[in-house]
Design an enzyme around this catalytic site. Structure first.
Site, short mmCIF file in Angstrom:
data_model
loop_
_atom_site.label_atom_id
_atom_site.label_comp_id
_atom_site.label_asym_id
_atom_site.label_seq_id
_atom_site.Cartn_x
_atom_site.Cartn_y
_atom_site.Cartn_z
CB CYS A 230 7.49 -35.78 45.45
SG CYS A 230 6.17 -36.33 46.55
CG HIS B 102 6.23 -39.00 42.03
ND1 HIS B 102 7.53 -39.19 42.41
CD2 HIS B 102 5.52 -38.90 43.16
CE1 HIS B 102 7.61 -39.21 43.73
NE2 HIS B 102 6.39 -39.03 44.21
CD GLU C 198 9.06 -39.29 39.13
OE1 GLU C 198 8.60 -38.17 38.85
OE2 GLU C 198 9.19 -39.70 40.29
N1 GLN Z 1 8.17 -37.16 52.33
C1 GLN Z 1 7.27 -36.46 51.55
C2 GLN Z 1 5.81 -36.76 51.86
O1 GLN Z 1 5.47 -37.82 52.29
C3 GLN Z 1 7.61 -36.64 50.08
C4 GLN Z 1 7.42 -38.02 49.52
C5 GLN Z 1 8.00 -38.18 48.12
O2 GLN Z 1 8.91 -37.46 47.74
N2 GLN Z 1 7.53 -39.17 47.37
O3 GLN Z 1 4.99 -35.92 51.66
#
Ligand code: GLN
Length: 534
Positions: free
Chosen positions: A385, A511, A513
């Site tokens: 992410c 994600h 994970e």
């Molecule tokens: N800050 C980033 C976004 O909102 C990544 C968010 C995250 O890593 N869950 O796109």
């Protein structure tokens, strides 16, 4: 189907952090291993409508389900143990309960009645519990009540349990988790705190059926008899729960104590003609405990002081490590402390580098430096992410020469926003909100590292972010050697990036994970650990 569903409540006494989530997950695992279907629900007594807005330092990681709910991290344990997805219905907070009741009140649903904790709040709680039974998918619904008995916040939940015990009779039971402290001066386990916590439950009209006693020492027959006598439970329903070397040992410890058999007996079900088939689980434990290799992987994040903030990531490494017969030691590195001068020193000895998810701009430059180091030194890299977004920024700055490349989130004034809020994103967001949450499909391009890892061209993964790769830059990135190997088919959003001339460099907007379980370690983590072993 609902009439057949059995409801098991798990409460906690004496102190918090006794591991109700793991006990609930272990019981569910044992029932599942006997061929039953089970799900686990967490009721959280705080006023936040969901944990989405909570700082990870407060409550650890926010876990995201397929249907896009931001939930308590215990749901992660439920999925990792059971390998069955949870949903919005599996996590309910006091805030959500009140929000619903107040909305109904505003609509006039209560027909002018005074709206009260009993019956209106307790009815709402009971509905949420029974709702999972009504789906017809589960023979057992295990409901974990957050907090500790005696807390003001938990009272409506305990009252709901009392009412359900009365309404559902033998289809329902209570497992109470408690602590037996050890007094080293006298060399004794003390039962008084347990007696008191059971008394507190009794004051609310709830008699526990099973006591699971956390303890650093074995419970002998005498102590079991004493607890049974003072707490009105049968001796064989006093269960010892010793500290375990791994949470994944707990189902076996509970099986040894016959927790599943006792639960089945109490609920009037056959416990003699079935046994828990834990062959696959034991195989996993064997690999976990007999690694052939050990490696150090760096986790670069900004909430590293509280390991629970990255719970699903560290568990995914446990699963992927066992799969590779390799013990993964995570080195927790704070991205805020990284500078051009110390980066090589701080990352020394790491066989792989993971740059973690996160929100806000704190620690960003350290993450970008880390990625440059991994890219230039051929160290296996996985960016999740925000970690993927930083990989894109790093590439833009140092390979494409876009010196002020940034994310619009971190720097609204940048003239090269390679990570931006995109219109396309808004079109596919679940809730009309700005956050892309929950499972989305991703098409994996043939011939890429991602396709070798997934062995599938169409996957779904869970998201939790606002910003996206800015497609205005696609051509530039591709021409310079960044492969956009995974794309959301409906909106054309870039979901996976990788590098050609690197042994293992991959960034994912989602994600992975959240979807790693004991039975199904996530392929990305498995491949990342494997690459790091070489
Ligand atoms: N800050 C980033 C976004 O909102 C990544 C968010 C995250 O890593 N869950 O796109």
């Amino acid at each position: 189907m609902q009439n057949n569903t059995k409801f098991i409540f798990v409460t906690g006494g004496v102190t918090s952090s006794l591991g109700k989530g793991i006990i609930s997950a272990s019981l569910a695992k044992l029932l599942q291993a006997r061929g039953y279907t089970a799900t686990i629900q967490k009721l959280d007594p705080y006023i936040n409508v969901d944990p989405g807005t909570l700082n990870p330092y407060e409550h650890g990681e926010c876990y995201v389900t397929d249907d896009g709910a931001e939930t308590d991290l215990d749901l992660g344990h439920y999925e990792r143990f059971l390998n069955v997805p949870t949903s919005r219905a599996n996590n309910v907070t006091t805030g959500r309960i009140y929000q619903n009741v107040i909305e109904k009140e505003r609509k006039g649903d209560y027909l002018g009645k005074t709206v009260q904790v009993i019956p209106h709040i307790t009815d709402e709680i009971k509905n949420r519990i029974k709702e999972l039974g009504k789906t017809g998918q589960f023979q057992f619904v295990i409901t974990e009540i957050g907090g500790t008995v005696g807390d003001i916040e938990s009272l409506p939940y305990i009252e709901a349990v009392r009412q359900l015990k009365w309404e559902l009779g033998h289809s329902c039971m209570v497992v109470h988790l408690t602590l037996l402290p050890y007094l080293s001066t006298t060399g004794e386990l003390k039962t008084k705190p347990t007696q008191h916590s059971v008394k507190l439950l009794l004051e609310s009209g709830v008699q526990p059926d099973v006591l699971v006693c956390r303890s650093e020492h074995a419970l002998n027959k005498d102590i079991r008899r004493k607890i049974a006598l003072f707490c009105n439970v049968e001796v064989d329903a006093v269960i010892e729960a010793r500290d375990a070397s791994s949470i994944y040992e707990v189902p076996l410890l509970m099986e040894k104590e016959h927790l599943d058999a006792i639960v089945l007996k109490k609920l009037g079900l056959d416990n003699e003609h079935t046994t828990a088939d834990l062959a696959q689980w034991k195989q996993f434990l064997h690999r976990l405990h007999h690694p052939k290799k050990e490696i150090k992987i760096g986790l670069i994040g900004k909430y590293v002081e509280l390991k629970d903030s990255y719970k699903s990531i560290s568990e995914a490494f446990v699963h992927a490590g066992a799969e590779n017969e390799c013990k993964v030691h995570i080195e927790w590195i704070h991205s805020e402390n990284l500078t051009e001068e110390n980066i090589a020193e701080k990352l020394k000895g790491l066989k792989g580098i993971l740059v973690a998810p996160g929100f806000g701009s704190r620690g960003i430059e350290g993450k970008i430096l880390t990625i440059k180091h991994a890219r230039e030194n051929n160290i296996p890299f996985l960016g999740i992410c925000l970690g993927m977004q930083c990989a894109v920024i790093e590439f833009a700055r140092n390979v494409l020469g876009l010196k002020d490349a940034h994310s619009r989130e971190m720097n609204p004034a940048t003239s090269s926003p390679v990570i931006d809020l995109l219109e396309a994103q808004k079109n596919i967001s679940h809730m009309g909100g700005t956050m892309r949450l929950g499972a989305y499909p991703c098409h994996v391009e043939e011939g890429t590292l991602a396709s070798k890892i997934y062995h599938e061209s169409d996957i779904t993964e869970r998201h939790r972010h606002r910003y996206e790769f800015n497609n205005e830059y696609t051509k530039q990135f591709e021409a310079a050697g960044m492969v956009l190997s995974g794309v959301n088919p409906a909106a054309g959003l870039v979901e996976i990036v990788e590098l050609k001339n690197h042994p293992f460099f991959i960034g994912v907007q989602f994600h992975p994970e959240y979807k790693s379980t004991v039975e199904k370690p996530h392929p990305l983590f498995v491949a990342f650990v494997k690459a790091s072993m070489n």
